[in-house]
Each structure stands twice: as structure tokens, then as C-alpha cells.
Motif scaffolding. Structure first.
Motif, mmCIF file in Angstrom:
data_model
loop_
_atom_site.group_PDB
_atom_site.id
_atom_site.type_symbol
_atom_site.label_atom_id
_atom_site.label_comp_id
_atom_site.label_asym_id
_atom_site.label_seq_id
_atom_site.Cartn_x
_atom_site.Cartn_y
_atom_site.Cartn_z
ATOM 1 N N ASP A 107 88.771 -40.140 -37.893
ATOM 2 C CA ASP A 107 89.645 -39.771 -39.087
ATOM 3 C C ASP A 107 88.782 -38.843 -40.154
ATOM 4 O O ASP A 107 89.135 -38.793 -41.388
ATOM 5 C CB ASP A 107 90.088 -40.857 -39.877
ATOM 6 N N GLU A 108 87.725 -37.782 -39.425
ATOM 7 C CA GLU A 108 87.107 -36.863 -40.434
ATOM 8 C C GLU A 108 86.833 -35.840 -39.769
ATOM 9 O O GLU A 108 87.167 -35.705 -38.281
ATOM 10 C CB GLU A 108 85.818 -37.538 -40.682
ATOM 11 N N THR A 109 86.340 -34.633 -40.424
ATOM 12 C CA THR A 109 86.121 -33.487 -39.661
ATOM 13 C C THR A 109 84.468 -33.574 -39.478
ATOM 14 O O THR A 109 83.761 -33.780 -40.384
ATOM 15 C CB THR A 109 86.409 -32.211 -40.676
ATOM 16 N N ARG A 114 80.066 -33.966 -42.036
ATOM 17 C CA ARG A 114 81.298 -34.513 -42.218
ATOM 18 C C ARG A 114 81.932 -34.185 -43.335
ATOM 19 O O ARG A 114 81.109 -33.966 -44.406
ATOM 20 C CB ARG A 114 81.537 -36.017 -41.563
ATOM 21 N N LEU A 115 83.365 -33.899 -43.271
ATOM 22 C CA LEU A 115 84.069 -33.724 -44.501
ATOM 23 C C LEU A 115 85.314 -34.297 -44.237
ATOM 24 O O LEU A 115 85.799 -34.604 -43.268
ATOM 25 C CB LEU A 115 84.319 -32.258 -44.865
ATOM 26 N N PRO A 116 86.049 -35.051 -45.410
ATOM 27 C CA PRO A 116 87.509 -35.649 -45.261
ATOM 28 C C PRO A 116 88.303 -34.534 -44.468
ATOM 29 O O PRO A 116 88.308 -33.273 -44.788
ATOM 30 C CB PRO A 116 87.784 -35.819 -46.607
ATOM 31 N N LEU A 117 89.344 -34.902 -43.958
ATOM 32 C CA LEU A 117 90.383 -34.018 -43.028
ATOM 33 C C LEU A 117 91.038 -33.156 -44.108
ATOM 34 O O LEU A 117 91.248 -32.034 -43.550
ATOM 35 C CB LEU A 117 91.259 -34.903 -42.350
ATOM 36 N N GLY A 150 89.485 -28.977 -41.419
ATOM 37 C CA GLY A 150 90.060 -30.423 -41.485
ATOM 38 C C GLY A 150 91.599 -30.140 -41.351
ATOM 39 O O GLY A 150 92.346 -30.849 -40.800
ATOM 40 N N VAL A 198 96.113 -40.878 -43.320
ATOM 41 C CA VAL A 198 95.435 -39.994 -44.186
ATOM 42 C C VAL A 198 96.065 -39.700 -45.451
ATOM 43 O O VAL A 198 95.417 -39.888 -46.674
ATOM 44 C CB VAL A 198 94.933 -38.554 -43.423
#
Length: 251
Positions: free
Chosen positions: A111-113, A134-137, A143, A158
Motif C-alpha cells: 500500500d505504498e510507493t 517509500r512515499l504514500p500512494l 504513486g 487508501v
């Protein structure tokens, strides 16, 4: 693996130990690992010693601990990310030679990039992403591409939030975000000024495997005022080449 007295498995504890390392914390003592992994000191020292013995961790000349080469070796064997990087790198290098900023390859993971490759020019503009970062989607152009083509249940999860802001311009309103994702699927491109940093614009396109499933996002990060149309054309051509290469390399 057997459970500990706390109900955790040994595997879960090992993962917690390994997760205490990151790009800014590459070397630690066993005591520091124990504190960050929330493990008793004796348990942390025992686990570190065992992981050093099998090569997943290493000690330096000051007896501090770092991730071992054995871990890197095992991670690359048969890795989907390795196959993807091998297919993508020639096309990423072509984009990078022409754009001369940041060229990135990202995948959806938990569930992340997750960024699996990045090429950067020495004089390129600002960019906070890094390989294995990583970054939030919802908070980057890559993302947004991955989220737009993710299964509906993941999108709903999400969008249910919380949707944190990485920058003041990160889209955090679920209604607006659904509109953005619909536009990504319609147009096959994301142009996201200020989503990660106010001085930058992220531009991303989907990378598809042989059967058409989106398996990655290819992106560039540009200074905010840079025209994006030439970059879009470069990215689309590169993504098509990567998709062809992935199809050709399918076992």
C-alpha cells in the motif's frame, strides 16, 4: 517460526530488527537496535549475534552493526524488482540523457510507493525520493499512477484515509483524489506540481507487462516551471519500450 513469550513469531522480530536500518541510519549498536525494535536487551544482542553469524548483518571494526551483503544477495535472487530494473534501465538512461533531471522507477508494495531505481543528474533540482525509499500512494506522481491502476479494494482502503500531506499541495481530499485517479486512467499520464515539494513537478506514466497489467510507474521530477510536454513524450516512449522488454523476457 515459534512464538515468543509476547506472542510474536521469531520472523516478526527479525523483520523488526532489520527495519531499524534505513538510508540515514546504516550503522548501529546492538543496544540501539534493541531500543528501536522494542526488544529486551538480551534478546536484541542474541538476535544480532545470530544474524551476524548467518551473514544477514555484519559488524565493523568498532563492533557496530550494519546490513550484510548476504541480505542483499538473497534479496536479488529471482527478484521481480531486479527483472523490472534490468528491463527498464536502458530506457531510463535514454530519458535521463535527454531530460537531465531525475528519472525514477517505482512499484506498489504494501500500500505504498516503493522506488526501486533512480537516475539523477548532478545539477538536477530538488527531489526527496531515493532508491528503496517509500512515499504514500497519494503523495507523488508515481504513486498516483500506481493507485489509479490498483485493485478497487486497495483504492477504497487508501481513500478511507487518513490522507496525510507531504506538501501543502498534496491532494488529501478523497473526492478530489478520486477525480485525479479517474483522469490518470483516462489520460495515461500524471503531471503533479508541488505534490511532494513545492519547487518541483512530478510527471509519471504507467509501465505495463505483456498482458497489459500495470506493474510500475516511470517518472521524472522537474523544476516547477519546466515545460512538461517534451518529458511526457519521452516517458511514454520509454514505458512502451520497457513493456515490450518485459513481454520478451517473460519465462
Amino acid at each position: 517460526m515459534a512464538n515468543s513469550g509476547s506472542g510474536e513469531t521469531v520472523t516478526e522480530r527479525i523483520v523488526r530488527v532489520l527495519e531499524t536500518f534505513d538510508a540515514d541510519r546504516t550503522v548501529q549498536t546492538a543496544s540501539e537496535i534493541g531500543r528501536r525494535a522494542n526488544l529486551p536487551s538480551s534478546t536484541a544482542h542474541r538476535m544480532v549475534a545470530e544474524l551476524v553469524q548467518c551473514g544477514l548483518l555484519e559488524r565493523d571494526e568498532e563492533h557496530r552493526v550494519r546490513l550484510g551483503m548476504r541480505l542483499w544477495e538473497l534479496a536479488l535472487r529471482g527478484s521481480h524488482a531486479l527483472r523490472l530494473r534490468q528491463a527498464a534501465l536502458p530506457y531510463m538512461e535514454r530519458v535521463q540523457a535527454r531530460v537531465r533531471e531525475h528519472t525514477q522507477l517505482a512499484v506498489l508494495e504494501n500500500d505504498e510507493t516503493l522506488f526501486v531505481e533512480r537516475l539523477s543528474h548532478p545539477q538536477a533540482g530538488a527531489n526527496i525520493t531515493r532508491i528503496a525509499g517509500r512515499l504514500p500512494l497519494h503523495a507523488s506522481s508515481s504513486g498516483l499512477v500506481l493507485l489509479a491502476h490498483a485493485p478497487r479494494e486497495l483504492q477504497d482502503r487508501v481513500l478511507a484515509g487518513p490522507l496525510g500531506a507531504v506538501s501543502p499541495e498534496t491532494v488529501t481530499d478523497p473526492v478530489r483524489l478520486r477525480q485525479v485517479l479517474a483522469a490518470v486512467r483516462r489520460d495515461g499520464i500524471v503531471v503533479a506540481p508541488g505534490t511532494v515539494e513545492s519547487v518541483s513537478t512530478g510527471v509519471a506514466v504507467p509501465v505495463r507487462e505483456g498482458r497489459g497489467r500495470v506493474v510500475a510507474a516511470l517518472s521524472v521530477v522537474l523544476p516547477r516551471e519546466t515545460p512538461t510536454r517534451p518529458v511526457v513524450d519521452e516517458l511514454r516512449a520509454a514505458a512502451a519500450g520497457i513493456s515490450t522488454a518485459l513481454g520478451a523476457r517473460r519465462p
